[in-house]
Design a protein around this motif. Structure first.
Motif, PDB file in Angstrom:
ATOM      1  N   ILE A 220       0.793  -1.322   0.005  1.00  0.00           N
ATOM      2  CA  ILE A 220      -0.059  -0.051  -0.048  1.00  0.00           C
ATOM      3  C   ILE A 220       0.883   1.254  -0.048  1.00  0.00           C
ATOM      4  CG2 ILE A 220      -1.597   1.224   1.003  1.00  0.00           C
ATOM      5  CD1 ILE A 220      -2.823  -1.211  -0.018  1.00  0.00           C
ATOM      6  N   ALA A 221       1.947   1.108   0.699  1.00  0.00           N
ATOM      7  CA  ALA A 221       2.911   2.199   0.768  1.00  0.00           C
ATOM      8  C   ALA A 221       3.935   2.341  -0.319  1.00  0.00           C
ATOM      9  CB  ALA A 221       3.445   2.415   2.341  1.00  0.00           C
ATOM     10  N   ALA A 222       4.292   1.120  -0.999  1.00  0.00           N
ATOM     11  CA  ALA A 222       5.334   1.142  -1.895  1.00  0.00           C
ATOM     12  C   ALA A 222       5.107   1.938  -3.031  1.00  0.00           C
ATOM     13  CB  ALA A 222       5.447  -0.226  -2.201  1.00  0.00           C
ATOM     14  N   LEU A 248       1.103  -1.116  -7.389  1.00  0.00           N
ATOM     15  CA  LEU A 248       0.408  -2.069  -6.428  1.00  0.00           C
ATOM     16  C   LEU A 248       0.324  -3.170  -7.039  1.00  0.00           C
ATOM     17  CD1 LEU A 248      -1.154  -1.847  -3.692  1.00  0.00           C
ATOM     18  CD2 LEU A 248      -3.160  -1.507  -4.889  1.00  0.00           C
ATOM     19  N   LEU A 249      -0.059  -3.290  -8.382  1.00  0.00           N
ATOM     20  CA  LEU A 249      -0.012  -4.698  -9.065  1.00  0.00           C
ATOM     21  C   LEU A 249       1.328  -5.198  -9.439  1.00  0.00           C
ATOM     22  CD1 LEU A 249      -2.735  -3.726 -11.757  1.00  0.00           C
ATOM     23  CD2 LEU A 249      -3.140  -5.119  -9.616  1.00  0.00           C
ATOM     24  N   LEU A 254       5.213  -9.506  -7.845  1.00  0.00           N
ATOM     25  CA  LEU A 254       6.429  -9.655  -7.307  1.00  0.00           C
ATOM     26  C   LEU A 254       6.204 -10.627  -6.088  1.00  0.00           C
ATOM     27  CD1 LEU A 254       9.471  -9.077  -7.123  1.00  0.00           C
ATOM     28  CD2 LEU A 254       8.971  -7.348  -5.638  1.00  0.00           C
ATOM     29  N   ILE A 255       5.433 -10.292  -5.193  1.00  0.00           N
ATOM     30  CA  ILE A 255       5.244 -11.431  -4.039  1.00  0.00           C
ATOM     31  C   ILE A 255       4.541 -12.729  -4.464  1.00  0.00           C
ATOM     32  CG2 ILE A 255       3.928 -11.776  -1.920  1.00  0.00           C
ATOM     33  CD1 ILE A 255       3.642  -8.618  -1.671  1.00  0.00           C
ATOM     34  N   TYR A 256       3.627 -12.620  -5.544  1.00  0.00           N
ATOM     35  CA  TYR A 256       3.277 -14.107  -5.966  1.00  0.00           C
ATOM     36  C   TYR A 256       4.609 -14.624  -6.410  1.00  0.00           C
ATOM     37  CZ  TYR A 256       0.585 -17.670  -8.174  1.00  0.00           C
ATOM     38  OH  TYR A 256       0.108 -18.819  -8.675  1.00  0.00           O
TER      39      TYR A 256
END
Length: 277
Positions: A220-222, A248-249, A254-256
């Motif tokens: 959210i902050a990135a 955000l996407l 990146l996390i996934y």
């Protein structure tokens, strides 16, 4: 003068400081820092004395002060306080267990650096290094304009709300130090030449991505920090708003990809547990 009536020394040499004493010391330190910086006659004297030197010469004492503060941090807090959550991460690092409840990136990082100082000491040294390196970079950039303000930057780093938390071995503290370094690099590189500036932006962007992998809810902050990296000289909310959804996407992707494709971590369903909690 300050009295510490709650300080106790046991026969085995262990010193116990109560929470009241910690608050008292923090309040005294804050008052002293505010009073010194508020009047700050010594800063003007130092600034006038150093103003005759080139900017790159002024950076040397700034970095020396940061190194001294780093040594002071180790003297006060080493090996840090291992919190309950951090103890789980350390056990995962020893067992090489990668799950999505605790950040697998912190597990991997801790396993790599643990031989330096087994236990909490290794991650504490990393956090302290990132913290003081960040403030040294910021102070070095400020020293190009004002030596006195550069000293104030380093003094602000000793403020209890931030300085005392360096003793806590938390993923949040490591995450904050990583993003602080990313912002410090961009602040230092704002007026740099194009090749060096782009290289430092790439490094800062990599640190932002690493912070997101440490703390997934930081997506959210990135985008705001990404906007600062893209336009460091002039931050505009309109640009940040246009960049928010794509960034955000990108962070979610990146996390996934890192968690479930590259590392193939165990799915502990943290979102379900948080909702139930």
């Amino acid at each position: 003068q300050i009295e510490l009536p709650c300080l106790q020394c046991h026969s085995n040499g262990l010193i116990v400081i109560s929470s009241d004493t910690v608050r008292q010391v923090g309040y005294w330190f804050s008052r002293m820092l505010h009073r010194r910086i508020g009047t700050a006659p010594f800063l003007s004297v130092i600034a006038r004395a150093l103003s005759q030197y080139p900017a790159f010469v002024l950076m040397a004492p700034v970095f020396m002060m940061a190194c001294a503060a780093f040594a002071l941090t180790i003297l006060f807090f080493f090996p840090g306080y291992l919190t309950r959550d951090a103890s789980f991460v350390h056990s995962y690092a020893q067992e090489w267990y990668l799950g999505d409840w605790q950040s697998p990136l912190m597990t991997i990082l801790w396993r790599l650096i643990d031989p330096i100082s087994p236990g909490s000491g290794s991650i504490f040294l990393l956090i302290a290094t990132l913290y003081w390196l960040s403030f040294a970079i910021i102070a070095g950039a400020v020293a190009r304009r004002s030596a006195g303000r550069a000293i104030v930057v380093l003094l602000l780093a000793l403020a209890p709300p931030a300085f005392m938390l360096l003793a806590m071995i938390w993923r949040d503290i490591l995450f904050g130090a990583v993003w602080l370094l990313a912002a410090a690099i961009i602040y230092f590189a704002t007026d740099r030449t194009r090749p060096l500036g782009w290289a430092m932006r790439a490094l800062a962007l990599a640190l932002v991505g690493f912070g997101v992998l440490l703390r997934p809810n930081a997506i959210i902050a990135a985008p705001l920090l990404v906007a600062y990296i893209a336009w460091p000289a002039r931050f505009e909310w309109k640009r940040a708003a246009l960049l928010f959804i794509p960034a955000l996407l990108a962070c979610y992707g990146l996390i996934y990809v890192v968690y479930y494709v590259i590392l193939d971590v165990h799915r502990n369903n943290p979102l379900h547990q948080i909702i139930v909690f």
